[in-house]
Scaffold this active site. Structure first.
Site, PDB file in Angstrom:
ATOM      1  N   GLN A  95      -6.656  -0.921   5.475  1.00 54.68           N
ATOM      2  CA  GLN A  95      -7.228  -1.497   6.698  1.00 54.68           C
ATOM      3  C   GLN A  95      -8.657  -1.997   6.518  1.00 54.68           C
ATOM      4  OE1 GLN A  95      -5.855  -2.252   9.583  1.00 54.68           O
ATOM      5  NE2 GLN A  95      -3.891  -1.196   9.376  1.00 54.68           N
ATOM      6  N   SER A 152      -3.174  -3.638   0.464  1.00 56.85           N
ATOM      7  CA  SER A 152      -1.960  -4.262   0.985  1.00 56.85           C
ATOM      8  C   SER A 152      -2.273  -5.702   1.363  1.00 56.85           C
ATOM      9  CB  SER A 152      -1.476  -3.486   2.216  1.00 56.85           C
ATOM     10  OG  SER A 152      -0.430  -4.194   2.844  1.00 56.85           O
ATOM     11  N   ALA A 153      -1.546  -6.668   0.783  1.00 58.25           N
ATOM     12  CA  ALA A 153      -1.872  -8.087   1.013  1.00 58.25           C
ATOM     13  C   ALA A 153      -1.666  -8.501   2.466  1.00 58.25           C
ATOM     14  CB  ALA A 153      -1.020  -8.972   0.089  1.00 58.25           C
ATOM     15  N   HIS A 154      -0.628  -7.942   3.117  1.00 57.53           N
ATOM     16  CA  HIS A 154      -0.335  -8.447   4.468  1.00 57.53           C
ATOM     17  C   HIS A 154      -1.295  -7.945   5.542  1.00 57.53           C
ATOM     18  CE1 HIS A 154       1.840  -5.105   6.668  1.00 57.53           C
ATOM     19  NE2 HIS A 154       2.007  -4.649   5.438  1.00 57.53           N
ATOM     20  N   THR A 160       9.491  -7.563 -13.367  1.00 56.77           N
ATOM     21  CA  THR A 160       8.976  -8.928 -13.485  1.00 56.77           C
ATOM     22  C   THR A 160       7.978  -9.206 -12.373  1.00 56.77           C
ATOM     23  OG1 THR A 160      11.046  -9.676 -14.452  1.00 56.77           O
ATOM     24  CG2 THR A 160       9.620 -11.373 -13.507  1.00 56.77           C
ATOM     25  N   ALA A 180       0.819  -1.213   0.000  1.00 56.97           N
ATOM     26  CA  ALA A 180       0.000   0.000   0.000  1.00 56.97           C
ATOM     27  C   ALA A 180       0.855   1.265   0.000  1.00 56.97           C
ATOM     28  CB  ALA A 180      -0.960   0.003   1.181  1.00 56.97           C
ATOM     29  N   THR A 181       2.052   1.196   0.543  1.00 55.06           N
ATOM     30  CA  THR A 181       2.923   2.379   0.503  1.00 55.06           C
ATOM     31  C   THR A 181       3.207   2.761  -0.943  1.00 55.06           C
ATOM     32  OG1 THR A 181       3.947   1.800   2.617  1.00 55.06           O
ATOM     33  CG2 THR A 181       5.181   3.301   1.185  1.00 55.06           C
ATOM     34  N   CYS A 189       4.546   1.870  12.244  1.00 55.70           N
ATOM     35  CA  CYS A 189       5.456   2.713  11.483  1.00 55.70           C
ATOM     36  C   CYS A 189       6.046   3.812  12.320  1.00 55.70           C
ATOM     37  CB  CYS A 189       4.716   3.327  10.310  1.00 55.70           C
ATOM     38  SG  CYS A 189       3.515   2.189   9.658  1.00 55.70           S
ATOM     39  N   ASN A 194      -5.864   3.348  10.570  1.00 51.22           N
ATOM     40  CA  ASN A 194      -5.093   2.224  11.101  1.00 51.22           C
ATOM     41  C   ASN A 194      -4.818   2.310  12.602  1.00 51.22           C
ATOM     42  OD1 ASN A 194      -3.497   4.380   9.736  1.00 51.22           O
ATOM     43  ND2 ASN A 194      -1.812   3.405  10.813  1.00 51.22           N
TER      44      ASN A 194
HETATM   45  C1  LIG Z   1      -0.263  -0.845   6.544  1.00 50.70           C
HETATM   46  C2  LIG Z   1      -0.812   0.373   5.912  1.00 50.70           C
HETATM   47  C3  LIG Z   1      -0.171   0.983   4.829  1.00 50.70           C
HETATM   48  C4  LIG Z   1       1.154   0.491   4.286  1.00 50.70           C
HETATM   49  O1  LIG Z   1       1.001  -0.743   3.649  1.00 50.70           O
HETATM   50  P1  LIG Z   1       2.301  -1.587   3.227  1.00 50.70           P
HETATM   51  O2  LIG Z   1       1.746  -2.661   2.342  1.00 50.70           O
HETATM   52  O3  LIG Z   1       2.854  -2.126   4.519  1.00 50.70           O
HETATM   53  O4  LIG Z   1       3.225  -0.694   2.519  1.00 50.70           O
HETATM   54  C5  LIG Z   1      -0.753   2.089   4.264  1.00 50.70           C
HETATM   55  N1  LIG Z   1      -1.900   2.588   4.731  1.00 50.70           N
HETATM   56  C6  LIG Z   1      -2.554   2.040   5.787  1.00 50.70           C
HETATM   57  C7  LIG Z   1      -3.839   2.626   6.250  1.00 50.70           C
HETATM   58  C8  LIG Z   1      -2.028   0.910   6.409  1.00 50.70           C
HETATM   59  O5  LIG Z   1      -2.662   0.388   7.449  1.00 50.70           O
END
Ligand SMILES: *Cc1c(COP(=O)(O)O)cnc(C)c1O
Length: 389
Positions: free
Chosen positions: A184, A204-206, A244, A75-76, A329, A156
């Site tokens: 989120q 963001s997948a994680h 890639t 997401a960054t 963060c 978040n």
């Molecule tokens: C975790 C988060 C991000 C960053 O996502 P990454 O995939 O870790 O770079 C950005 N925005 C919000 C609201 C988040 O919670």
């Protein structure tokens, strides 16, 4: 029970074992390891097939078309691509004013500040004391040279839910691009880019049981939105993001999206009842209060103030719980959370606040353990400091 109990799902989630299995199948000689861009053999075709299936799964999660999904590293990167990409693409012709909020993730605030240093103008809307931005606030801030509104769906740190559908409708009626950081919310709450009139959306997948280092940006095609690329080379992803494609990461994100779509409503209900149990069992402690709107929130995130107790000391005493003082963060800094400060929580109370976030693998026994641990720790600390609030 494995200790410490993990209650920091807003920082990251473990990869679901069903996702990990599929990812493992995309790595070795026996598996689907080829380069999805290889056109001349079956290894490439199979990898491409896996990537395109994942694209459909991610698109389905947010009501988009597969062709509107651009793979990124998280997401960054998606936020950077959306914000800088739009300004580079449209800044000259449409104007260089951006509207966002003061409590966005740093991955939105920092690109906006960067653009500000390069001659763009940015309005940082202040949330109300519950943490919400209103449609009316956005309307008041619009200017003839506004090119982009960027607003997060769920915050978040405090878990509040912004009225993105209303903001989307407003932006569409004024022909202003609308970007949503849904890191989120996607996979937890219904997100639909059509119904919400969203032009760009970061994932963001994680944050939904997929791998770290993997994300996506939804880029609308009808009416068509363009973003100038941050990364050049090879022209992958319709020129918006070269490099890639990481088949295992992408397949993992796709599977995670499919599982989230199938399970999110049951999961939301289950987590909401665990949250009710947790909050209902600690809210009567002296000096305890909830930061952020009491109802308009994602049930999995609780940001709790323990008036009179130091958050860092409380965190150390709660050593059997993996929780945090704010966002992962910024937890290295000694400054109190800028999110809590912006919603009017005073410095001291911000220092006394902890974020507890629940997820797919949180069970009742863990929540009951957390309740006992929090209650006994808070009572002991109050006895030592002699404070009753
Ligand atoms: C975790 C988060 C991000 C960053 O996502 P990454 O995939 O870790 O770079 C950005 N925005 C919000 C609201 C988040 O919670």
């Amino acid at each position: 029970m494995k200790l410490p109990v993990y209650l920091d799902y807003a920082a990251s989630t473990p990869v679901d074992p069903r996702v990990a299995k599929l990812m493992g199948d995309c790595l070795t000689m026996e598996g689907n390891f080829g380069n999805p861009a290889s056109r001349s053999h079956v290894y490439g075709w199979q990898a491409e097939e896996a990537v395109e299936e994942a694209r459909r799964q991610v698109a389905d999660l947010i009501g988009a078309e597969p062709r509107e999904i651009v793979w990124t590293s998280g997401a960054t990167e998606s936020n950077n691509l959306a914000i800088k990409g739009v300004l580079e693409q449209y800044g000259e012709e449409r104007g260089r004013h951006i509207i966002t909020s003061a409590i966005e993730h740093k991955a939105v605030l920092d690109p906006c500040q960067y653009l500000q240093s390069r001659g763009c103008e940015v309005t940082f809307l202040q949330p109300d004391d519950q943490g919400l931005i209103s449609v009316e606030q956005v309307r008041q801030a619009l200017r003839p040279d506004t090119v982009l509104v960027s607003l997060m769906h769920v915050n978040n740190e405090i878990g509040v839910i912004n009225p993105v559908a209303g903001v989307g409708e407003l932006c569409r009626s004024r022909d202003i691009l609308f970007h949503v950081d849904a890191a989120q919310s996607a996979g937890k709450l219904p997100v639909n880019v059509q119904a919400m009139h969203i032009d760009l959306l970061s994932l963001s997948a994680h944050k939904f049981y997929g791998p770290k280092g993997m994300g996506a940006l939804f880029v609308r095609r009808q009416p068509q939105v363009r973003v100038a690329p941050l990364i050049h080379g090879g022209g992958h992803e319709r020129g918006m993001r070269s490099g890639t494609l990481a088949t295992h990461q992408i397949a993992g994100m796709g599977k995670a999206a499919q599982l989230a779509r199938q399970e999110q409503s049951d999961e939301l209900e289950r987590i909401a009842s665990l949250k009710d149990l947790l909050w209902g069992s600690i809210r009567d402690l002296p000096g305890v209060s909830l930061n952020g709107h009491p109802e308009q929130r994602l049930p999995s995130i609780l940001n709790v103030a323990f008036d009179g107790l130091d958050g860092e000391m409380l965190l150390m005493s709660l050593k059997d719980l993996a929780i945090s003082t704010g966002s992962a963060c910024t937890s290295a800094s000694l400054e109190p959370s800028y999110v809590l400060r912006a919603i009017g929580v005073d410095t001291q109370l911000a220092h006394s606040s902890l974020r507890i976030s629940l997820g797919r693998f949180t069970d009742r026994a863990q929540v009951e353990f957390a309740i006992q641990h929090i209650r006994s720790t808070v009572e002991r600390m109050r006895a030592v400091t002699g404070q009753t609030v």
